[in-house]
Design a protein around this motif. Structure first.
Motif, PDB file in Angstrom:
ATOM      1  N   ASP A  36      -0.362   5.829  11.876  1.00  0.00           N
ATOM      2  CA  ASP A  36      -0.705   6.207  10.503  1.00  0.00           C
ATOM      3  C   ASP A  36      -0.228   5.155   9.506  1.00  0.00           C
ATOM      4  O   ASP A  36      -0.921   4.843   8.532  1.00  0.00           O
ATOM      5  N   MET A  37       0.971   4.592   9.737  1.00  0.00           N
ATOM      6  CA  MET A  37       1.512   3.574   8.838  1.00  0.00           C
ATOM      7  C   MET A  37       0.640   2.326   8.844  1.00  0.00           C
ATOM      8  O   MET A  37       0.295   1.780   7.782  1.00  0.00           O
ATOM      9  N   LEU A  38       0.249   1.868  10.044  1.00  0.00           N
ATOM     10  CA  LEU A  38      -0.561   0.657  10.154  1.00  0.00           C
ATOM     11  C   LEU A  38      -1.973   0.873   9.612  1.00  0.00           C
ATOM     12  O   LEU A  38      -2.532   0.006   8.931  1.00  0.00           O
ATOM     13  N   ALA A  39      -2.546   2.042   9.919  1.00  0.00           N
ATOM     14  CA  ALA A  39      -3.900   2.324   9.443  1.00  0.00           C
ATOM     15  C   ALA A  39      -3.939   2.418   7.922  1.00  0.00           C
ATOM     16  O   ALA A  39      -4.900   1.957   7.279  1.00  0.00           O
ATOM     17  N   ARG A  40      -2.895   2.995   7.310  1.00  0.00           N
ATOM     18  CA  ARG A  40      -2.882   3.147   5.864  1.00  0.00           C
ATOM     19  C   ARG A  40      -2.752   1.812   5.137  1.00  0.00           C
ATOM     20  O   ARG A  40      -3.431   1.568   4.144  1.00  0.00           O
ATOM     21  N   ILE A  41      -1.900   0.924   5.650  1.00  0.00           N
ATOM     22  CA  ILE A  41      -1.714  -0.357   4.955  1.00  0.00           C
ATOM     23  C   ILE A  41      -2.974  -1.204   5.041  1.00  0.00           C
ATOM     24  O   ILE A  41      -3.241  -2.032   4.167  1.00  0.00           O
ATOM     25  N   ILE A  42      -3.786  -1.004   6.088  1.00  0.00           N
ATOM     26  CA  ILE A  42      -5.064  -1.713   6.186  1.00  0.00           C
ATOM     27  C   ILE A  42      -6.012  -1.230   5.089  1.00  0.00           C
ATOM     28  O   ILE A  42      -6.753  -2.015   4.487  1.00  0.00           O
ATOM     29  N   GLU A  43      -5.979   0.095   4.790  1.00  0.00           N
ATOM     30  CA  GLU A  43      -6.860   0.653   3.768  1.00  0.00           C
ATOM     31  C   GLU A  43      -6.598   0.062   2.384  1.00  0.00           C
ATOM     32  O   GLU A  43      -7.518  -0.092   1.572  1.00  0.00           O
ATOM     33  N   VAL A  44      -5.324  -0.229   2.095  1.00  0.00           N
ATOM     34  CA  VAL A  44      -4.961  -0.710   0.760  1.00  0.00           C
ATOM     35  C   VAL A  44      -4.385  -2.133   0.830  1.00  0.00           C
ATOM     36  O   VAL A  44      -3.572  -2.522  -0.007  1.00  0.00           O
ATOM     37  N   LYS A  45      -4.806  -2.879   1.832  1.00  0.00           N
ATOM     38  CA  LYS A  45      -4.246  -4.214   2.089  1.00  0.00           C
ATOM     39  C   LYS A  45      -4.295  -5.114   0.858  1.00  0.00           C
ATOM     40  O   LYS A  45      -3.284  -5.722   0.474  1.00  0.00           O
ATOM     41  N   ASP A  46      -5.446  -5.232   0.190  1.00  0.00           N
ATOM     42  CA  ASP A  46      -5.585  -6.155  -0.933  1.00  0.00           C
ATOM     43  C   ASP A  46      -4.659  -5.786  -2.089  1.00  0.00           C
ATOM     44  O   ASP A  46      -4.019  -6.661  -2.692  1.00  0.00           O
ATOM     45  N   ALA A  47      -4.554  -4.499  -2.388  1.00  0.00           N
ATOM     46  CA  ALA A  47      -3.686  -4.056  -3.481  1.00  0.00           C
ATOM     47  C   ALA A  47      -2.223  -4.289  -3.135  1.00  0.00           C
ATOM     48  O   ALA A  47      -1.417  -4.689  -3.986  1.00  0.00           O
ATOM     49  N   VAL A  48      -1.852  -4.051  -1.887  1.00  0.00           N
ATOM     50  CA  VAL A  48      -0.466  -4.249  -1.453  1.00  0.00           C
ATOM     51  C   VAL A  48      -0.090  -5.723  -1.538  1.00  0.00           C
ATOM     52  O   VAL A  48       0.970  -6.093  -2.061  1.00  0.00           O
ATOM     53  N   MET A  49      -0.947  -6.593  -1.033  1.00  0.00           N
ATOM     54  CA  MET A  49      -0.649  -8.021  -1.037  1.00  0.00           C
ATOM     55  C   MET A  49      -0.570  -8.575  -2.454  1.00  0.00           C
ATOM     56  O   MET A  49       0.261  -9.436  -2.771  1.00  0.00           O
ATOM     57  N   SER A  50      -1.423  -8.060  -3.343  1.00  0.00           N
ATOM     58  CA  SER A  50      -1.391  -8.523  -4.735  1.00  0.00           C
ATOM     59  C   SER A  50      -0.088  -8.093  -5.414  1.00  0.00           C
ATOM     60  O   SER A  50       0.488  -8.843  -6.206  1.00  0.00           O
ATOM     61  N   THR A  51       0.371  -6.899  -5.097  1.00  0.00           N
ATOM     62  CA  THR A  51       1.588  -6.390  -5.714  1.00  0.00           C
ATOM     63  C   THR A  51       2.815  -7.162  -5.256  1.00  0.00           C
ATOM     64  O   THR A  51       3.634  -7.610  -6.071  1.00  0.00           O
ATOM     65  N   ILE A  52       2.960  -7.355  -3.952  1.00  0.00           N
ATOM     66  CA  ILE A  52       4.163  -8.035  -3.461  1.00  0.00           C
ATOM     67  C   ILE A  52       4.128  -9.536  -3.768  1.00  0.00           C
ATOM     68  O   ILE A  52       5.160 -10.190  -3.816  1.00  0.00           O
ATOM     69  N   ALA A  53       2.933 -10.077  -4.009  1.00  0.00           N
ATOM     70  CA  ALA A  53       2.842 -11.483  -4.404  1.00  0.00           C
ATOM     71  C   ALA A  53       3.512 -11.695  -5.756  1.00  0.00           C
ATOM     72  O   ALA A  53       4.062 -12.767  -6.034  1.00  0.00           O
ATOM     73  N   ILE A  54       3.487 -10.659  -6.593  1.00  0.00           N
ATOM     74  CA  ILE A  54       4.100 -10.745  -7.920  1.00  0.00           C
ATOM     75  C   ILE A  54       5.579 -10.347  -7.881  1.00  0.00           C
ATOM     76  O   ILE A  54       6.430 -11.015  -8.469  1.00  0.00           O
ATOM     77  N   LEU A  55       5.874  -9.266  -7.150  1.00  0.00           N
ATOM     78  CA  LEU A  55       7.229  -8.702  -7.207  1.00  0.00           C
ATOM     79  C   LEU A  55       8.134  -9.136  -6.054  1.00  0.00           C
ATOM     80  O   LEU A  55       9.337  -9.309  -6.243  1.00  0.00           O
ATOM     81  N   ARG A  56       7.585  -9.291  -4.850  1.00  0.00           N
ATOM     82  CA  ARG A  56       8.406  -9.658  -3.679  1.00  0.00           C
ATOM     83  C   ARG A  56       7.650 -10.621  -2.781  1.00  0.00           C
ATOM     84  O   ARG A  56       7.176 -10.247  -1.700  1.00  0.00           O
ATOM     85  N   PRO A  57       7.516 -11.898  -3.183  1.00  0.00           N
ATOM     86  CA  PRO A  57       6.756 -12.868  -2.378  1.00  0.00           C
ATOM     87  C   PRO A  57       7.298 -13.038  -0.968  1.00  0.00           C
ATOM     88  O   PRO A  57       6.548 -13.424  -0.055  1.00  0.00           O
ATOM     89  N   ASP A  58       8.585 -12.760  -0.777  1.00  0.00           N
ATOM     90  CA  ASP A  58       9.171 -12.929   0.562  1.00  0.00           C
ATOM     91  C   ASP A  58       8.623 -11.931   1.574  1.00  0.00           C
ATOM     92  O   ASP A  58       8.798 -12.108   2.789  1.00  0.00           O
ATOM     93  N   LEU A  59       7.950 -10.876   1.098  1.00  0.00           N
ATOM     94  CA  LEU A  59       7.402  -9.865   2.009  1.00  0.00           C
ATOM     95  C   LEU A  59       5.939 -10.121   2.375  1.00  0.00           C
ATOM     96  O   LEU A  59       5.357  -9.369   3.158  1.00  0.00           O
ATOM     97  N   ILE A  60       5.373 -11.167   1.829  1.00  0.00           N
ATOM     98  CA  ILE A  60       3.950 -11.434   2.073  1.00  0.00           C
ATOM     99  C   ILE A  60       3.697 -11.710   3.553  1.00  0.00           C
ATOM    100  O   ILE A  60       4.452 -12.442   4.212  1.00  0.00           O
ATOM    101  N   ILE A  61       2.607 -11.112   4.052  1.00  0.00           N
ATOM    102  CA  ILE A  61       2.161 -11.366   5.424  1.00  0.00           C
ATOM    103  C   ILE A  61       1.061 -12.418   5.361  1.00  0.00           C
ATOM    104  O   ILE A  61       0.044 -12.219   4.690  1.00  0.00           O
ATOM    105  N   ALA A  62       1.259 -13.536   6.031  1.00  0.00           N
ATOM    106  CA  ALA A  62       0.301 -14.642   5.986  1.00  0.00           C
ATOM    107  C   ALA A  62      -1.027 -14.231   6.611  1.00  0.00           C
ATOM    108  O   ALA A  62      -1.109 -13.286   7.403  1.00  0.00           O
ATOM    109  N   THR A  63      -2.083 -14.979   6.244  1.00  0.00           N
ATOM    110  CA  THR A  63      -3.426 -14.670   6.748  1.00  0.00           C
ATOM    111  C   THR A  63      -3.479 -14.704   8.269  1.00  0.00           C
ATOM    112  O   THR A  63      -4.072 -13.819   8.910  1.00  0.00           O
ATOM    113  N   ILE A  64      -2.846 -15.692   8.868  1.00  0.00           N
ATOM    114  CA  ILE A  64      -2.840 -15.794  10.323  1.00  0.00           C
ATOM    115  C   ILE A  64      -2.117 -14.601  10.944  1.00  0.00           C
ATOM    116  O   ILE A  64      -2.501 -14.092  12.000  1.00  0.00           O
TER     117      ILE A  64
END
Length: 353
Positions: free
Chosen positions: A308-336
């Protein structure tokens, strides 16, 4: 024959020129010249039926007409009751689902039909009513267990945040009406060491207390060594918990994607602890026209929670990545890493299926 122009006639049937029969209690009421005075008085007070006169020696009290009629409350009164309901839920911190609880709905219905009812005091509830209901239920369950041929038990133990260990035992059996029944036999603190010997002694104590020592067909436990040892020492048939076994299998399989799971879990933990991050995530979801969804966190004892955790983050992947790019860049998951993540998830799902 009178015309049904007044509402009072809705409560009567089989009328002729002199009498009418009440629909609610079958009494025959006389009236003269079309006057409905007697009929109205009958609707407002107790009236014995002709048949009940023959039973007067056995029945000292006749039924009241209000027993047969459910008067609808006015809109003003309904609004007042609803207002009080909202105040009770807000001030008492009760869950919204309280109004949908079957027992609560039943209680409200019973109280509405008993105008003189008053809620008992807290002391009366805790010292008198609860023990009485408990004793009644215990007697009923003992009677059912006495009549049944065989009983299966399930038991489990857990330790909450208070660091006090508890153990519960539940009986499952078929009653005389061939209905599958379940009853919690005990749930108590277990302050001794959780060895197989101690658990076995505890189970024997419970079965003896309920008089089912010679009726236990099998005991279902988790797959821990001490639980299996307890059942073996008691010479009972052991059945491993399928859900627990499935969780162990899946947790083993998840180790292949541990790196990905840990990164996702760190992201979820961050959002759960930061109100600022949650607000920013919601804003991005609105801007990107994505569903406004919260992230889910995995629980070690529930294998499907990781999915459920993995499936949910896929649903909102773009919003999550945009948020942590601003607030917590160290948590970003690279494209690869996302590509590896998706590949690993597909493998995981294939194994799960």
């Amino acid at each position: 024959m009178p015309a049904k122009r007044r509402l009072v006639w809705n409560n009567f049937k089989n009328w002729d020129a002199k009498k009418a029969t009440c629909k609610h209690c079958s009494s025959q009421i006389s009236y003269n010249g079309g006057s409905v005075g007697n009929l109205k008085r009958h609707m407002n007070q107790t009236q014995p039926s002709p048949q009940s006169e023959h039973l007067s020696q056995r029945e000292s009290q006749q039924p009241v007409i209000t027993n047969y009629i459910s008067k609808q409350p006015t809109t003003k009164k309904v609004d007042k009751i609803n207002h009080q309901l909202v105040k009770m839920k807000a001030k008492g911190h009760h869950a919204l689902r309280l109004v949908e609880e079957p027992e609560m709905v039943k209680l409200a219905s019973m109280v509405s039909q008993c105008g003189g009812y008053k809620l008992p005091a807290r002391k009366t509830l805790s010292q008198n009513l609860i023990p009485k209901v408990y004793n009644d239920l215990e007697s009923e369950i003992r009677s059912q267990l006495q009549d049944t041929f065989a009983v299966c038990l399930t038991n489990d133990g857990w330790t909450p945040s208070t660091n006090i260990s508890y153990i519960a035992v539940t009986a499952h059996f078929i009653d005389k009406n061939t209905t599958l029944c379940s009853a919690l036999l005990c749930c108590k603190e277990l302050d001794c060491s959780h060895t197989g010997e101690n658990l076995c002694g505890f189970l024997k104590e419970v079965t003896a207390n309920w008089g089912i020592s010679n009726k236990v067909a099998a005991i279902v436990t988790d797959n821990a060594a001490n639980s299996l040892s307890a059942v073996r020492l008691g010479e009972w048939r052991s059945i491993g918990c399928f859900a627990h076994l499935l969780n162990l299998i899946v947790q083993k399989a998840i180790t292949e994607i541990t790196a990905v799971v840990d990164k996702v879990k760190n992201i979820v933990v961050y959002f759960n602890r930061s109100s600022q991050a949650l607000k920013q995530l919601k804003d991005f979801q609105v801007q990107m026209q994505l569903p406004i969804l919260k992230l889910k966190q995995s629980v070690p004892t529930r294998w499907n929670s990781t999915y459920d955790m993995l499936a949910r983050i896929i649903e909102v992947k773009d919003a999550v990545m945009s948020t942590i790019a601003i607030l917590r860049p160290d948590l970003i998951i690279a494209t690869i890493e996302w590509c590896l993540f998706m590949t690993s998830l597909r493998k995981f799902l294939l194994k799960k299926m």
